[in-house]
Design a protein around this motif. Structure first.
Motif, PDB file in Angstrom:
ATOM      1  N   ILE A 159       1.118  -1.134   0.168  1.00  0.00           N
ATOM      2  CA  ILE A 159       0.228  -0.100   0.071  1.00  0.00           C
ATOM      3  C   ILE A 159       1.136   0.948  -0.097  1.00  0.00           C
ATOM      4  O   ILE A 159       0.693   2.203  -0.826  1.00  0.00           O
ATOM      5  CB  ILE A 159      -1.009   0.072   1.558  1.00  0.00           C
ATOM      6  N   PHE A 162       2.476   1.326  -3.685  1.00  0.00           N
ATOM      7  CA  PHE A 162       1.898   1.414  -4.899  1.00  0.00           C
ATOM      8  C   PHE A 162       0.878   1.765  -5.224  1.00  0.00           C
ATOM      9  O   PHE A 162      -0.085   2.144  -5.877  1.00  0.00           O
ATOM     10  CB  PHE A 162       1.758  -0.174  -5.562  1.00  0.00           C
ATOM     11  N   ASP A 163       0.389   2.254  -3.760  1.00  0.00           N
ATOM     12  CA  ASP A 163      -0.869   3.074  -4.067  1.00  0.00           C
ATOM     13  C   ASP A 163      -0.572   4.650  -3.466  1.00  0.00           C
ATOM     14  O   ASP A 163      -0.932   5.579  -4.342  1.00  0.00           O
ATOM     15  CB  ASP A 163      -2.080   2.567  -3.054  1.00  0.00           C
ATOM     16  N   ILE A 164      -0.644   4.589  -1.933  1.00  0.00           N
ATOM     17  CA  ILE A 164      -0.329   5.761  -1.448  1.00  0.00           C
ATOM     18  C   ILE A 164       1.480   6.689  -2.699  1.00  0.00           C
ATOM     19  O   ILE A 164       1.106   7.897  -3.247  1.00  0.00           O
ATOM     20  CB  ILE A 164       0.585   6.006   0.201  1.00  0.00           C
ATOM     21  N   ASN A 166       2.764   5.430  -5.065  1.00  0.00           N
ATOM     22  CA  ASN A 166       2.912   5.444  -6.412  1.00  0.00           C
ATOM     23  C   ASN A 166       4.275   5.375  -7.487  1.00  0.00           C
ATOM     24  O   ASN A 166       4.203   6.230  -7.984  1.00  0.00           O
ATOM     25  CB  ASN A 166       2.564   6.795  -7.082  1.00  0.00           C
ATOM     26  N   PHE A 305      -0.478   6.039   6.937  1.00  0.00           N
ATOM     27  CA  PHE A 305      -0.638   4.754   6.822  1.00  0.00           C
ATOM     28  C   PHE A 305      -0.808   3.865   8.003  1.00  0.00           C
ATOM     29  O   PHE A 305      -0.252   4.189   8.716  1.00  0.00           O
ATOM     30  CB  PHE A 305      -0.041   4.437   5.958  1.00  0.00           C
ATOM     31  N   TYR A 319     -11.326  -3.294   0.155  1.00  0.00           N
ATOM     32  CA  TYR A 319      -9.475  -2.591  -0.487  1.00  0.00           C
ATOM     33  C   TYR A 319      -8.760  -3.400  -0.295  1.00  0.00           C
ATOM     34  O   TYR A 319      -7.865  -4.084  -0.663  1.00  0.00           O
ATOM     35  CB  TYR A 319      -9.976  -1.075  -0.045  1.00  0.00           C
TER      36      TYR A 319
ATOM     37  N   ASP B 163      -0.631  10.626 -11.060  1.00  0.00           N
ATOM     38  CA  ASP B 163       0.881  10.541 -10.222  1.00  0.00           C
ATOM     39  C   ASP B 163       0.471  10.355  -8.608  1.00  0.00           C
ATOM     40  O   ASP B 163       0.547   9.530  -8.008  1.00  0.00           O
ATOM     41  CB  ASP B 163       2.222  11.462 -10.390  1.00  0.00           C
ATOM     42  N   ASN B 166      -3.329   9.114  -8.309  1.00  0.00           N
ATOM     43  CA  ASN B 166      -3.433   7.731  -8.102  1.00  0.00           C
ATOM     44  C   ASN B 166      -4.255   6.744  -8.054  1.00  0.00           C
ATOM     45  O   ASN B 166      -4.359   5.572  -7.603  1.00  0.00           O
ATOM     46  CB  ASN B 166      -2.502   6.613  -7.027  1.00  0.00           C
ATOM     47  N   ARG B 168      -7.818   5.104  -9.247  1.00  0.00           N
ATOM     48  CA  ARG B 168      -8.484   3.841  -9.604  1.00  0.00           C
ATOM     49  C   ARG B 168      -9.623   3.844  -9.795  1.00  0.00           C
ATOM     50  O   ARG B 168     -10.392   4.552  -9.202  1.00  0.00           O
ATOM     51  CB  ARG B 168      -8.086   2.638  -7.940  1.00  0.00           C
ATOM     52  N   LYS B 260      -6.728  11.039  -0.358  1.00  0.00           N
ATOM     53  CA  LYS B 260      -5.547  12.050  -1.536  1.00  0.00           C
ATOM     54  C   LYS B 260      -6.473  13.455  -0.981  1.00  0.00           C
ATOM     55  O   LYS B 260      -7.572  13.677  -1.980  1.00  0.00           O
ATOM     56  CB  LYS B 260      -5.509  11.189  -1.811  1.00  0.00           C
ATOM     57  N   LEU B 295      -2.383  12.417  10.328  1.00  0.00           N
ATOM     58  CA  LEU B 295      -2.736  12.028   8.579  1.00  0.00           C
ATOM     59  C   LEU B 295      -2.471  10.338   9.469  1.00  0.00           C
ATOM     60  O   LEU B 295      -3.118   9.201   8.792  1.00  0.00           O
ATOM     61  CB  LEU B 295      -1.651  12.020   7.883  1.00  0.00           C
ATOM     62  N   TYR B 296      -1.495   9.967   9.957  1.00  0.00           N
ATOM     63  CA  TYR B 296      -1.692   7.913   9.975  1.00  0.00           C
ATOM     64  C   TYR B 296      -2.168   7.895  10.763  1.00  0.00           C
ATOM     65  O   TYR B 296      -3.343   6.428  11.065  1.00  0.00           O
ATOM     66  CB  TYR B 296       0.169   8.017  11.423  1.00  0.00           C
ATOM     67  N   ASN B 299      -5.320   7.864   8.143  1.00  0.00           N
ATOM     68  CA  ASN B 299      -5.186   7.288   6.690  1.00  0.00           C
ATOM     69  C   ASN B 299      -5.644   8.010   5.465  1.00  0.00           C
ATOM     70  O   ASN B 299      -6.179   7.633   4.569  1.00  0.00           O
ATOM     71  CB  ASN B 299      -5.757   6.002   6.638  1.00  0.00           C
ATOM     72  N   THR B 301      -3.663  11.319   2.946  1.00  0.00           N
ATOM     73  CA  THR B 301      -2.672  12.269   2.244  1.00  0.00           C
ATOM     74  C   THR B 301      -2.882  13.244   2.217  1.00  0.00           C
ATOM     75  O   THR B 301      -4.211  13.401   1.435  1.00  0.00           O
ATOM     76  CB  THR B 301      -2.351  10.822   0.876  1.00  0.00           C
TER      77      THR B 301
END
Lengths: 400, 400
Positions: A159, A162-164, A166, A305, A319, B163, B166, B168, B260, B295-296, B299, B301
């Motif tokens: 995660i 590749f998600d956050i 990228n 995260f 997810y 970018d 990201n 989806r 995000k 943010l942690y 979750n 961004t």
């Protein structure tokens, strides 16, 4: 101490054992207060089926045992011994379980499937309940210990990258704790991409073991931002921070334009038994708050995260499921391979935790209830870090 | 006032005109202080070649003209008239140019290519210099006006969505100013993805024109976070903010887990001629600073993006080039289509800017030096927002 205790003779004729081993934090004071005890087996709640349940959870789970949090319970079949059925090796963050669900079988699952799962707290026990949406079938070629080591680390790493973040070909990634579970997962996933440059930190004594995993390795205590800038004056594209505290500011300042900083842990808060409160407060104050306007000026991204919140507070199991399926496929294809430092009996949990806290592990530490405890000295010191699994149930306060 | 002025008779016999039209901010006071003037043509610096150069830049460029910032200069061929060669239609953010580089031809470029480019400031002129790494060949099927309208909006939208965020399949996107250049680009790029839900704001009077572009459209002045929550209680996956100020906090709080937020502009700061300073200060204070630890926990961004810094302060032209090439391909394939609100002569720049500031445009406003100015009233009021292109060079202060 008192309790050298009244071994309750297990009533052999009863339909099934009504006690399970579990790991309990018996008081304030770190690993030496962690004990292996027997507790009443979790019983199903109204609306539930089973009487013997099965699961695991994350490492903040030591305060009580298996107050089953959900409506999902998995029952063992009659012809299976308790010990066989509930074999639940666990790491401090993960576990694998055998699936015995008589009511909630899901598509593609059968009684007796070997599964991986996630539960919230209360998991350091031979038997726990686990919501069925958090259960994934293990592939044939996966060992139980790999199953225990894989999910949390690789989910997190996947995660993050590749998600956050990228991650793209040609980028650079900085990661702390290259020898840790997530660190190893990050390096393996990065190596699946072409032309990704890896920077990382690890304690000096681990360097020999992990240096092949990254392009540039530093001890965390050195001025690593300066060292990185020597090699890459612009900084890095992606900075993964599991330490928090002052490392957060260092990480953010080390970003290239378009760079992404992600906080996914706070290891620096767990520095030892006595320092932890102060290090927590210090860490909080050390982390600069940031205006989005500053990010706008600098073309930067910051993110946080935390998998536990995502799964158990924010209900993002769908997810997570998509990514778990990708990871299971990657494992089956031999593209990723969990690194296991060591496996421990429940009775030796204190020793296992001490190793983790001392940051001596390379890869995951697994708690495995099927293992026999290590032989102990005849007269153990009262403060030693492990204890035989005592069979008292609720009077553990006496031991302090 | 004074200057009704000494029309300097252009010396017809000289090898080439030595003056170019450009747009200049002549004093403090907004659009009505913007004038079209003639300025000496930019001359090449030591190490440079050309004498007639060519380019464009962003909308903060009105303070002077074409003090060529870089070592890259493109010379026109002998057989080309100045007016033909230097035809440089521009939007307030972008422009297209003809490429006349005798020294710095790059792979795939030829003298006379129609190109798109980016330069920093000083671009509202018929002729500017532009570094060759910021120049992209236009495809055959692209009109000059499309070439002027495309780059900044679509680059920004592409980077935000693909970018930083990201994007989806199955996700939801909120964007302000659905009728603006970036807003339109965002909706077009989102529509290339399957099953993306779009929320947006636009002024009420634009709703009819843009409502087909999004699933749910609100006026910005309504309590849009509340409206979004009615439709999607969890919030949105991606929040694109070009307004800043209190909208930043609203956007961040409207994020789903793993959501995000990206700040890529600060339109709310430009609210009018006199309010702008106060609205800037207010905006700054309205935006909450955020700890990575928050943010942690959540979750989330947050990110900032500013194309001008990326290109001209941070040297990321290689990164931008990769995306420009993708966009040009998408344009050639008919997948994206810039929306042009209107095109204006340099002389009518004040009127064009007023329209932009009043937020009456749908799509891009283009400044096109090849256009003739609109007929003016015989005795224009002294404070009207445009002026014929005066031919004095440096004495514009007199006009105030």
């Amino acid at each position: 101490m008192s309790t050298e205790e009244q071994k309750e003779s297990p009533e052999a004729a009863a339909p099934a054992p009504r006690e399970v081993k579990c790991v309990v934090l018996t008081g304030f004071g770190g690993p030496k207060m962690v004990r292996c005890q027997k507790k009443p087996e979790p019983s199903a709640k109204e609306g539930e089926i089973g009487d013997r349940v099965i699961g695991f959870c994350d490492y903040k789970a030591w305060s009580e045992v298996v107050a089953i949090p959900s409506q999902f319970v998995y029952k063992m079949p009659e012809n299976m011994s308790f010990q066989d059925g509930a074999a639940l090796p666990m790491s401090y963050l993960t576990a694998y379980i055998l699936l015995f669900d008589i009511a909630n079988l899901r598509q593609g699952q059968s009684i007796g499937d070997r599964v991986i799962g996630f539960c919230d707290y209360k998991a350091w026990s031979e038997v726990v309940a686990i919501p069925s949406q958090f259960v994934y079938k293990m592939p044939e070629n996966m060992s139980f210990q790999d199953g225990a080591a894989l999910p949390m680390s690789y989910l997190t790493a996947y995660i993050l990258l590749f998600d956050i973040a990228n991650l793209r070909q040609g980028q650079s990634v900085f990661t702390h704790s290259v020898g840790g579970g997530v660190g190893i997962a990050v390096t393996q996933l990065c190596h699946m991409m072409e032309d990704v440059k890896l920077f990382g930190t690890a304690s000096y004594q681990k360097h020999e073991a992990v240096k092949a995993n990254v392009d540039h390795l530093f001890d965390h205590v050195v001025d690593y931002p300066q060292e990185v800038r020597k090699l890459s004056p612009e900084g890095v594209d992606i900075f993964l921070d599991c330490l928090c505290g002052e490392d957060a500011n260092k990480g953010i300042s080390l970003l290239k334009p378009m760079g992404k900083y992600i906080l996914y842990g706070s290891s620096s808060i767990v520095t030892g038994e006595t320092k932890s409160f102060f290090s927590f407060a210090k860490s909080w104050w050390q982390v600069d708050k940031i205006s989005p306007i500053k990010l706008y000026d600098e073309n930067k991204t910051i993110a946080g995260f935390q998998l536990r919140h995502l799964l158990h507070k924010q209900g993002q199991h769908q997810y997570v499921k998509e990514i778990m399926n990708k990871l299971i496929k990657l494992y089956s294809d031999g593209k990723i391979r969990p690194c296991i430092d060591s496996a421990w009996a429940f009775e030796d949990v204190g020793e296992a935790m001490q190793k983790m806290q001392d940051r001596k592990n390379i890869g995951k530490i697994i708690l495995d209830p099927t293992l026999e405890p290590k032989p102990k000295p005849v007269s153990p010191a009262r403060t030693h870090t492990t204890s035989q699994c005592s069979e008292d149930k609720e009077n553990t306060e006496d031991q302090q």
